[in-house]
Scaffold this active site. Structure first.
Site, PDB file in Angstrom:
ATOM      1  CE  LYS A  12      -4.514   0.790   0.316  1.00  0.00           C
ATOM      2  NZ  LYS A  12      -5.431   0.180  -0.674  1.00  0.00           N
ATOM      3  CB  THR A  58      -2.991  -3.230  -0.368  1.00  0.00           C
ATOM      4  OG1 THR A  58      -4.211  -2.970  -1.059  1.00  0.00           O
ATOM      5  CG2 THR A  58      -2.083  -4.097  -1.232  1.00  0.00           C
ATOM      6  CG  PHE A 158      33.021  24.564 -11.838  1.00  0.00           C
ATOM      7  CD1 PHE A 158      33.420  23.394 -11.208  1.00  0.00           C
ATOM      8  CD2 PHE A 158      32.564  24.481 -13.146  1.00  0.00           C
ATOM      9  CE1 PHE A 158      33.370  22.165 -11.859  1.00  0.00           C
ATOM     10  CE2 PHE A 158      32.511  23.265 -13.801  1.00  0.00           C
ATOM     11  CZ  PHE A 158      32.906  22.104 -13.162  1.00  0.00           C
ATOM     12  NE  ARG A 175      30.137  27.191  -8.757  1.00  0.00           N
ATOM     13  CZ  ARG A 175      29.915  25.986  -9.242  1.00  0.00           C
ATOM     14  NH1 ARG A 175      29.402  25.842 -10.460  1.00  0.00           N
ATOM     15  NH2 ARG A 175      30.188  24.905  -8.530  1.00  0.00           N
ATOM     16  CD  GLN A 221      31.096  17.366  -9.294  1.00  0.00           C
ATOM     17  OE1 GLN A 221      31.157  18.561  -8.989  1.00  0.00           O
ATOM     18  NE2 GLN A 221      30.934  16.967 -10.545  1.00  0.00           N
ATOM     19  CG  ASN A 247      25.109  23.571 -10.004  1.00  0.00           C
ATOM     20  OD1 ASN A 247      24.686  24.575  -9.453  1.00  0.00           O
ATOM     21  ND2 ASN A 247      26.336  23.474 -10.477  1.00  0.00           N
ATOM     22  CG  HIS A 249      23.098  25.871 -13.824  1.00  0.00           C
ATOM     23  ND1 HIS A 249      24.316  25.478 -13.334  1.00  0.00           N
ATOM     24  CD2 HIS A 249      22.588  24.776 -14.467  1.00  0.00           C
ATOM     25  CE1 HIS A 249      24.547  24.217 -13.673  1.00  0.00           C
ATOM     26  NE2 HIS A 249      23.507  23.770 -14.353  1.00  0.00           N
TER      27      HIS A 249
END
Length: 296
Positions: A12, A58, A158, A175, A221, A247, A249
Site C-alpha cells: 500500500k 493492501t 568552478f 559564483r 562534488q 545544481n 544555475h
C-alpha cells in the site's frame, strides 16, 4: 525455454495520516505522515495460480498504519517504521520481508498575538524521510531529508575542468551555488542505533546545512563529499550518507546593451536543464546496505 517468476513485492503506497495529540482542549501537537508499506515472501501461488491464501490485503496494511498511529506519544518516524515492519513479519507466516518508507511533513506554529498559536500551523520547508527493512538478513534503518533549498551568494568557484571543442562554459572564481538537498543516512546494523532518533536527525540536518554554508566550494562534488564526511564524523552509529544535489544555475545577466554595469548583482535563474551531482560517503568498516533499503 522455462519462464519463471522473479523477485516480487506488493503493498500500500502513500497512506496519508495526520495525528493530533491533544495535550489540553486547545493546546495540540501535529504530526503529518505519508507511509508506504511493501511486503514480500512466499507469494508465488497468487501470481501463478491466483491463490490468495497467503496474501495480506493492501487494505489491511492501510488499517494497520492508522491503528498504530494511535500510539501515544507517536514515536519518531524511524521507530514507527520499525514497529510496522516488525508487525507484518511477525503476524504473517507467508511474509519474510517488510519494507516501510515514511515521509514527515513539517508544520510550525503560526505566530499569534501572545506567542506561537497552540493549534494553528503553517507548512514549513523540507521533508523528513525514513526507510525500514526487516527481512531474513536483519533489520536496517535509514533516515534523511528532502526538498531543503540552500544557496550561498559567494564562496564557490568552478575552474580547471576538462575542455574540448564543445566547451563554452567559462571558468569562474566566484559564483552563486544553489541546490535542493536530498540526503539519506544509513544507521549501522550492529546494534548501535541512536538513543534518540529525533536528536540524531536534527544533528545530521544541522551538520549538512552548516557544512554547505562554511565549505569554500571548488565544485559541488567537493561540497557533497565534505557534507557527508562531516555527518559521519559526528555520529559514530551512521554507516553511510547518500546525497543528491541538483545544481540550480544562476547566470549573471549581461546588462551592457542597456548601458548598465552588473557587478555580480543581477542573475537569470534557470530551472532546467541542470547539473545533477550524486554520491555516497561511506564508513570503511561498515557492512554494506541491504539491497532493499528504501532510500527514496
Amino acid at each position: 525455454m522455462a519462464i519463471v517468476l522473479g523477485p516480487n513485492r506488493y503493498g500500500k503506497a502513500e497512506v496519508r495520516v495526520a495525528r493530533v495529540t491533544r495535550t489540553t482542549a486547545t493546546d495540540h501537537e501535529l504530526c503529518d505522515l505519508d507511509v508506504s508499506v511493501s511486503l514480500s515472501g512466499d507469494l508465488a501461488d497468487t501470481h501463478l495460480r491466483g491463490d490468495n491464501a497467503r496474501v495480506v490485503p493492501t487494505d489491511t496494511m492501510r488499517a494497520v498504519v492508522y491503528a498504530f498511529a494511535q500510539d501515544r506519544p507517536l514515536p519518531a518516524i524511524e521507530e514507527f517504521g520499525l514497529r510496522l515492519a516488525r508487525h507484518f513479519v511477525d503476524a504473517h507466516a507467508s511474509i519474510d520481508t517488510a519494507r516501510v518508507r515514511l515521509l514527515e511533513y513539517p508544520w510550525v506554529r503560526i505566530a499569534g498575538t501572545h506567542g506561537p498559536h497552540p493549534h494553528a500551523w503553517t507548512r514549513a520547508a523540507g521533508v523528513r524521510r525514513a526507510g525500514v527493512v526487516r527481512g531474513p538478513e536483519g533489520v536496517e534503518v535509514c533516515s534523511g531529508l528532502a526538498d531543503v533549498s540552500v544557496l550561498k551568494s559567494t564562496g564557490s568557484e568552478f575552474h580547471g575542468f576538462s575542455t574540448d571543442r564543445y566547451t563554452t562554459l567559462a571558468p569562474t572564481r566566484d559564483r552563486i551555488l544553489a541546490t535542493t538537498v536530498r540526503a539519506g543516512w544509513r544507521h549501522r546494523r550492529d546494534g548501535a542505533a541512536p538513543a534518540d532518533w529525533d536528536a540524531s536527525f536534527r544533528a545530521a540536518r544541522d551538520t549538512l546545512l552548516r557544512t554547505f554554508a562554511e565549505t569554500h566550494s571548488l565544485s559541488l562534488q567537493q561540497t557533497l563529499y565534505t557534507m557527508g564526511e562531516a555527518v559521519l564524523a559526528e555520529q559514530e552509529h551512521l554507516a553511510e550518507v547518500r546525497l543528491t544535489l541538483p545544481n540550480h544555475h544562476h547566470v549573471e545577466v549581461d546588462l551592457s546593451p542597456f548601458g548598465q554595469p552588473n557587478p555580480g548583482e543581477v542573475y537569470q535563474v534557470t530551472d532546467r536543464p541542470y547539473g545533477l551531482i550524486e554520491g555516497t560517503v561511506r564508513r570503511g568498516d561498515a557492512a554494506p546496505a541491504l539491497a532493499d533499503l528504501p532510500w527514496e
